[in-house]
Design a protein around this motif. Structure first.
Motif, mmCIF file in Angstrom:
data_model
loop_
_atom_site.group_PDB
_atom_site.id
_atom_site.type_symbol
_atom_site.label_atom_id
_atom_site.label_comp_id
_atom_site.label_asym_id
_atom_site.label_seq_id
_atom_site.Cartn_x
_atom_site.Cartn_y
_atom_site.Cartn_z
ATOM 1 N N GLN A 131 0.816 -1.211 0.079
ATOM 2 C CA GLN A 131 -0.145 0.142 0.016
ATOM 3 C C GLN A 131 0.864 1.303 -0.070
ATOM 4 O O GLN A 131 0.753 2.273 -0.715
ATOM 5 C CB GLN A 131 -0.998 0.071 1.224
ATOM 6 N N SER A 227 -12.721 -1.811 6.489
ATOM 7 C CA SER A 227 -12.622 -1.651 4.974
ATOM 8 C C SER A 227 -14.013 -1.360 4.352
ATOM 9 O O SER A 227 -14.225 -0.367 3.815
ATOM 10 C CB SER A 227 -12.129 -2.859 3.996
ATOM 11 N N LEU A 230 -15.156 2.067 5.867
ATOM 12 C CA LEU A 230 -14.390 3.238 5.193
ATOM 13 C C LEU A 230 -14.869 3.457 3.750
ATOM 14 O O LEU A 230 -15.162 4.548 3.455
ATOM 15 C CB LEU A 230 -12.926 3.056 5.306
ATOM 16 N N ALA A 231 -15.167 2.450 3.099
ATOM 17 C CA ALA A 231 -15.548 2.287 1.828
ATOM 18 C C ALA A 231 -16.897 3.166 1.633
ATOM 19 O O ALA A 231 -17.283 3.708 0.292
ATOM 20 C CB ALA A 231 -15.578 1.194 1.023
ATOM 21 N N VAL A 236 -15.186 8.011 -1.307
ATOM 22 C CA VAL A 236 -14.078 6.970 -1.155
ATOM 23 C C VAL A 236 -14.297 6.080 -2.368
ATOM 24 O O VAL A 236 -15.334 5.499 -2.625
ATOM 25 C CB VAL A 236 -14.174 6.227 0.087
ATOM 26 N N VAL A 239 -10.352 1.290 -1.015
ATOM 27 C CA VAL A 239 -9.703 1.073 0.288
ATOM 28 C C VAL A 239 -8.909 -0.375 0.207
ATOM 29 O O VAL A 239 -9.495 -1.302 -0.166
ATOM 30 C CB VAL A 239 -10.849 1.067 1.519
ATOM 31 N N VAL A 248 -3.363 1.429 5.943
ATOM 32 C CA VAL A 248 -4.534 1.738 5.243
ATOM 33 C C VAL A 248 -4.340 2.624 3.800
ATOM 34 O O VAL A 248 -4.251 4.093 4.173
ATOM 35 C CB VAL A 248 -5.991 2.034 5.889
ATOM 36 N N ILE A 250 -6.333 4.890 1.026
ATOM 37 C CA ILE A 250 -7.626 5.293 0.700
ATOM 38 C C ILE A 250 -7.490 6.043 -0.804
ATOM 39 O O ILE A 250 -6.644 7.045 -0.777
ATOM 40 C CB ILE A 250 -8.266 5.945 1.755
ATOM 41 N N SER A 252 -9.659 8.264 -3.290
ATOM 42 C CA SER A 252 -10.916 9.080 -3.075
ATOM 43 C C SER A 252 -10.988 10.352 -3.842
ATOM 44 O O SER A 252 -10.152 10.850 -4.514
ATOM 45 C CB SER A 252 -11.073 9.589 -1.510
ATOM 46 N N LEU A 261 -12.826 9.722 9.122
ATOM 47 C CA LEU A 261 -12.289 8.360 8.926
ATOM 48 C C LEU A 261 -12.366 7.792 10.104
ATOM 49 O O LEU A 261 -12.894 6.663 10.442
ATOM 50 C CB LEU A 261 -10.964 8.452 8.296
#
Length: 280
Positions: A131, A227, A230-231, A236, A239, A248, A250, A252, A261
């Motif tokens: 990530q 996940s 957050l999605a 967003v 994720v 994480v 993200i 967006s 968040l």
């Protein structure tokens, strides 16, 4: 990689500067082909702009850079974390103004590039750092910039290298990049035949790509719940959570406020999310 031997030190060690420098000091570099990899040569042969800004991270012995110079490219940067290697490259390319050789951690590097060539760098990083790799690549590329190279389409019993799959790569890079090409490589060297995909990922400049540290996730089920939460936040687009649950990524439409968040994961008091930096 067939029977290629990659490491003089077992993978339980930290894959840090000391580790990689030990490989070059011991001259145990089983990933080194001794020449440019055929798929990378094909990519370079199809480049038109000889003045485009090119970065090769985790550059190794830099056969790709050699070929770029021979082909008339004028703006090449190679970087690696291993001092022994970088000293060798500095001597090898001494006096050549078309190439910059930098000793540094890729994740601390600053610059803007039109093309980043991926050749056995991604697979050398522990999967928990993937990530962070996407986040940093997006930062370093110009708005129309691309990643081009090869990724492994297999898993390995001994690491590094670390393998992966097309499905994993799509989930990781989607929305931050447009996947222009990701197909089985047709001109791999024989030991890597049918185990590499050639890639071309174009940066999406119209999104915010941010990395966060996360505390509190203890299992894959928790990860999926976080996940999903957050999605669901407006804006967003993707994720992705690291394999050790500590990061994480993200993507967006615009940067999401940190309070939003944190609120999304506040159903469990142990969950804490913070903006990541290059050092964490």
């Amino acid at each position: 990689m067939g029977n290629e031997k990659c490491c003089v030190v077992q993978c339980e060690r930290n894959l840090d500067q000391e580790y990689w420098d030990a490989q070059y000091k011991a001259n145990v570099t089983g990933w080194d082909l001794g020449k440019i990899a055929p798929p990378i040569k094909t990519i370079i042969d199809n480049l038109k702009d000889k003045n485009c800004r090119i970065l090769i991270p985790g550059c190794g012995n830099s056969y790709e850079a050699e070929y770029l110079i021979e082909s008339g490219f004028t703006n090449i940067t190679v970087l690696d974390i291993a001092p022994t290697l970088v000293q060798n490259l500095t001597e090898k390319f001494a006096g050549n103004t078309n190439i910059k050789i930098i000793l540094c951690d890729f994740f601390t590097h600053q610059g803007v590039y039109d093309l980043i060539i991926e050749q056995t760098f991604f697979c050398a990083l522990p999967p928990r750092m993937r990530q962070k790799y996407v986040w940093k690549m997006h930062q370093l590329l110009a708005d129309s910039g691309k990643i081009a190279g090869v990724l492994f389409q297999k898993q390995f019993e001994v690491n590094p290298p670390f393998g992966g799959s097309k499905e994993e790569y799509i989930a990781l890079f989607q929305k931050a990049f447009t996947i222009v090409k990701m197909e089985l490589c047709e001109n791999s060297i024989p030991p890597r035949a049918n185990s590499e995909v050639v890639i071309e990922f174009k940066k999406n400049p119209d999104v915010a790509v941010n990395l966060y540290t996360f505390e509190g996730i203890t299992c894959s089920g928790c990860m999926e719940n976080v996940s999903d939460k957050l999605a669901q936040i407006n804006g967003v687009m993707n994720v992705s959570i690291s394999t050790d649950f500590s990061k994480v990524l993200i993507v967006s439409t615009e940067e999401i406020d940190l309070t939003a968040l944190q609120f999304a994961v506040s159903y469990d008091e142990k969950y804490k999310i913070k903006k990541a930096t290059v050092t964490n």
